[in-house]
Design an enzyme around this catalytic site. Sequence first.
Site, PDB file in Angstrom:
ATOM      1  N   CYS A  85      62.955 -68.165  -9.564  1.00  0.00           N
ATOM      2  CA  CYS A  85      63.915 -68.508 -10.631  1.00  0.00           C
ATOM      3  C   CYS A  85      65.182 -67.670 -10.569  1.00  0.00           C
ATOM      4  O   CYS A  85      66.202 -68.034 -11.154  1.00  0.00           O
ATOM      5  CB  CYS A  85      63.266 -68.363 -11.996  1.00  0.00           C
ATOM      6  N   HIS A  94      69.178 -68.059 -17.051  1.00  0.00           N
ATOM      7  CA  HIS A  94      68.119 -68.904 -16.499  1.00  0.00           C
ATOM      8  C   HIS A  94      67.405 -69.563 -17.668  1.00  0.00           C
ATOM      9  O   HIS A  94      67.093 -68.912 -18.670  1.00  0.00           O
ATOM     10  CB  HIS A  94      67.149 -68.048 -15.678  1.00  0.00           C
ATOM     11  N   ASN A 105      62.246 -75.828 -17.316  1.00  0.00           N
ATOM     12  CA  ASN A 105      62.550 -74.741 -16.373  1.00  0.00           C
ATOM     13  C   ASN A 105      62.680 -75.352 -14.974  1.00  0.00           C
ATOM     14  O   ASN A 105      61.690 -75.762 -14.376  1.00  0.00           O
ATOM     15  CB  ASN A 105      61.426 -73.702 -16.420  1.00  0.00           C
TER      16      ASN A 105
HETATM   17  N1  ACO Z   1      49.608 -76.741 -25.493  1.00  0.00           N
HETATM   18  C1  ACO Z   1      48.823 -76.197 -26.426  1.00  0.00           C
HETATM   19  N2  ACO Z   1      48.308 -74.948 -26.316  1.00  0.00           N
HETATM   20  C2  ACO Z   1      48.610 -74.252 -25.217  1.00  0.00           C
HETATM   21  C3  ACO Z   1      49.423 -74.754 -24.192  1.00  0.00           C
HETATM   22  C4  ACO Z   1      49.938 -76.062 -24.351  1.00  0.00           C
HETATM   23  N3  ACO Z   1      50.740 -76.652 -23.449  1.00  0.00           N
HETATM   24  N4  ACO Z   1      49.555 -73.838 -23.227  1.00  0.00           N
HETATM   25  C5  ACO Z   1      48.847 -72.765 -23.618  1.00  0.00           C
HETATM   26  N5  ACO Z   1      48.263 -73.015 -24.828  1.00  0.00           N
HETATM   27  C6  ACO Z   1      47.408 -72.144 -25.627  1.00  0.00           C
HETATM   28  C7  ACO Z   1      46.789 -71.052 -24.805  1.00  0.00           C
HETATM   29  O1  ACO Z   1      45.623 -71.519 -24.178  1.00  0.00           O
HETATM   30  C8  ACO Z   1      46.501 -70.002 -25.860  1.00  0.00           C
HETATM   31  O2  ACO Z   1      45.310 -70.364 -26.516  1.00  0.00           O
HETATM   32  P1  ACO Z   1      44.251 -69.213 -26.955  1.00  0.00           P
HETATM   33  O3  ACO Z   1      45.015 -68.340 -27.914  1.00  0.00           O
HETATM   34  O4  ACO Z   1      43.165 -70.015 -27.580  1.00  0.00           O
HETATM   35  O5  ACO Z   1      43.892 -68.514 -25.696  1.00  0.00           O
HETATM   36  C9  ACO Z   1      47.647 -70.176 -26.871  1.00  0.00           C
HETATM   37  O6  ACO Z   1      48.205 -71.475 -26.591  1.00  0.00           O
HETATM   38  C10 ACO Z   1      48.723 -69.120 -26.765  1.00  0.00           C
HETATM   39  O7  ACO Z   1      49.070 -68.963 -25.398  1.00  0.00           O
HETATM   40  P2  ACO Z   1      50.121 -67.898 -24.926  1.00  0.00           P
HETATM   41  O8  ACO Z   1      50.208 -67.933 -23.447  1.00  0.00           O
HETATM   42  O9  ACO Z   1      49.862 -66.605 -25.593  1.00  0.00           O
HETATM   43  O10 ACO Z   1      51.447 -68.524 -25.570  1.00  0.00           O
HETATM   44  P3  ACO Z   1      52.887 -67.910 -25.610  1.00  0.00           P
HETATM   45  O11 ACO Z   1      53.387 -67.862 -26.997  1.00  0.00           O
HETATM   46  O12 ACO Z   1      53.005 -66.664 -24.768  1.00  0.00           O
HETATM   47  O13 ACO Z   1      53.745 -69.046 -24.873  1.00  0.00           O
HETATM   48  C11 ACO Z   1      54.646 -69.484 -22.680  1.00  0.00           C
HETATM   49  C12 ACO Z   1      53.405 -69.437 -23.562  1.00  0.00           C
HETATM   50  C13 ACO Z   1      55.527 -70.601 -23.190  1.00  0.00           C
HETATM   51  C14 ACO Z   1      54.208 -69.772 -21.242  1.00  0.00           C
HETATM   52  C15 ACO Z   1      55.404 -68.147 -22.732  1.00  0.00           C
HETATM   53  O14 ACO Z   1      54.519 -67.082 -22.568  1.00  0.00           O
HETATM   54  C16 ACO Z   1      56.494 -68.058 -21.704  1.00  0.00           C
HETATM   55  O15 ACO Z   1      57.472 -68.783 -21.721  1.00  0.00           O
HETATM   56  N6  ACO Z   1      56.394 -67.099 -20.776  1.00  0.00           N
HETATM   57  C17 ACO Z   1      57.412 -66.858 -19.784  1.00  0.00           C
HETATM   58  C18 ACO Z   1      57.427 -67.888 -18.722  1.00  0.00           C
HETATM   59  C19 ACO Z   1      58.705 -67.710 -17.936  1.00  0.00           C
HETATM   60  O16 ACO Z   1      59.728 -67.335 -18.450  1.00  0.00           O
HETATM   61  N7  ACO Z   1      58.710 -67.960 -16.704  1.00  0.00           N
HETATM   62  C20 ACO Z   1      59.988 -67.709 -16.024  1.00  0.00           C
HETATM   63  C21 ACO Z   1      59.864 -67.532 -14.712  1.00  0.00           C
HETATM   64  S1  ACO Z   1      59.375 -69.055 -13.989  1.00  0.00           S
HETATM   65  C22 ACO Z   1      59.562 -68.857 -12.279  1.00  0.00           C
HETATM   66  O17 ACO Z   1      59.933 -67.849 -11.786  1.00  0.00           O
HETATM   67  C23 ACO Z   1      59.114 -69.972 -11.418  1.00  0.00           C
END
Ligand code: ACO
Length: 324
Positions: A114, A251, A281
């Site tokens: 990214c 990004h 993304n």
């Molecule tokens: N729908 C419903 N529930 C979901 C989903 C979904 N699509 N995906 C995950 N959950 C659940 C999880 O299983 C978890 O359940 P649990 O509490 O029972 O275990 C709950 O939702 C919370 O999950 P978290 O991962 O803690 O959610 P968070 O608030 O952190 O959001 C996210 C997740 C959106 C992925 C976030 O952490 C994020 O954006 N992280 C950064 C990603 C990023 O920026 N990547 C950039 C680089 S990409 C690259 O380089 C290719």
Amino acid sequence: MTRRAVVIGTGHYLPQRVVENAEFARTLDTSDEWIESRSGIKRRHFAAEGEYTSDLAIAAARDALADAGITASDIDAVVVATSTPDMTFPAVATQVQDGLGMTGGFAFDVQAVCAGFVFALANANGMIVSGQARRVLVIGAETFSRIMDWTDRATCVLFGDGAGAVVLEARDGAGTSDDRGILASDLNSDGRYRDLLYVDGGVSTSGTAGHLRMQGREVFRHAVEKLAATATTALDRAGLGAADVDWVVPHQANLRIIRGTAQKLGVSMDRVVVTVQDHGNTSAASIPLALSVAAREGRFAPGDLVLCEAIGGGLSWGAVVLRW
Ligand code: ACO
């Protein structure tokens, strides 16, 4: 006189197929509400069968060349930032070169996930400043839909396909921060964190393309702090501060990361370009896509200070400060 790499054109291409969040709820335990509230994403584009990263890159490149009012024969080098090339080799950039009808110059890919576009921009700037090239086409192009695990709701709802491009041209500046063009950059990687975001396949390991794996919460934890730090370093190198920034073009991974970073920098959200709601993304394509969309909307005035920042797999992260 100081040689500067000035943006003289931008362009982008998005595949025709738009996938709304609700479509995922048909096959996965997820919802439009969860996806939008956690990431800010409402929809994304997916490439059609038989439509490859190079096709997206060529379309964006043509758009950028037209915007710059030049032709492919005016370009000395093509740099494509991508982690989803058509094939293991040759570089997508050589396919773009051929697709544009170029028979001269040189072309190569940059792989920093990214952060790829920021890395490519900084390297293109280096080639221009050193006199190796006069005009460089810098493209970010991805088909992340091809490396999704469609059973993993935590990743497959976040990514999209697309391409963006900029044309950089050597111009003379006075050597001050009032010059148009790229003023400073900052690049970083820390391979200790490579397990936080990776693809579980590859040429030398499984012999397959593999699927994206991400510890989202951990990536998130690193993102805001590292993005604010790299932005501050790049601004500092230009002799500028956050108060001088007219536009942040981050990004586009997650609206909460974008907001958190803006807040840490002390930049208000009305100075931040946000496209994540419509593109998801798109990895290395996200910044050039956002630059091109914002430029078409007439949001940048000549002389505006634009800050680009990105983090991705590696981890790799960086920032570029440029005057429009
Ligand atoms: N729908 C419903 N529930 C979901 C989903 C979904 N699509 N995906 C995950 N959950 C659940 C999880 O299983 C978890 O359940 P649990 O509490 O029972 O275990 C709950 O939702 C919370 O999950 P978290 O991962 O803690 O959610 P968070 O608030 O952190 O959001 C996210 C997740 C959106 C992925 C976030 O952490 C994020 O954006 N992280 C950064 C990603 C990023 O920026 N990547 C950039 C680089 S990409 C690259 O380089 C290719």
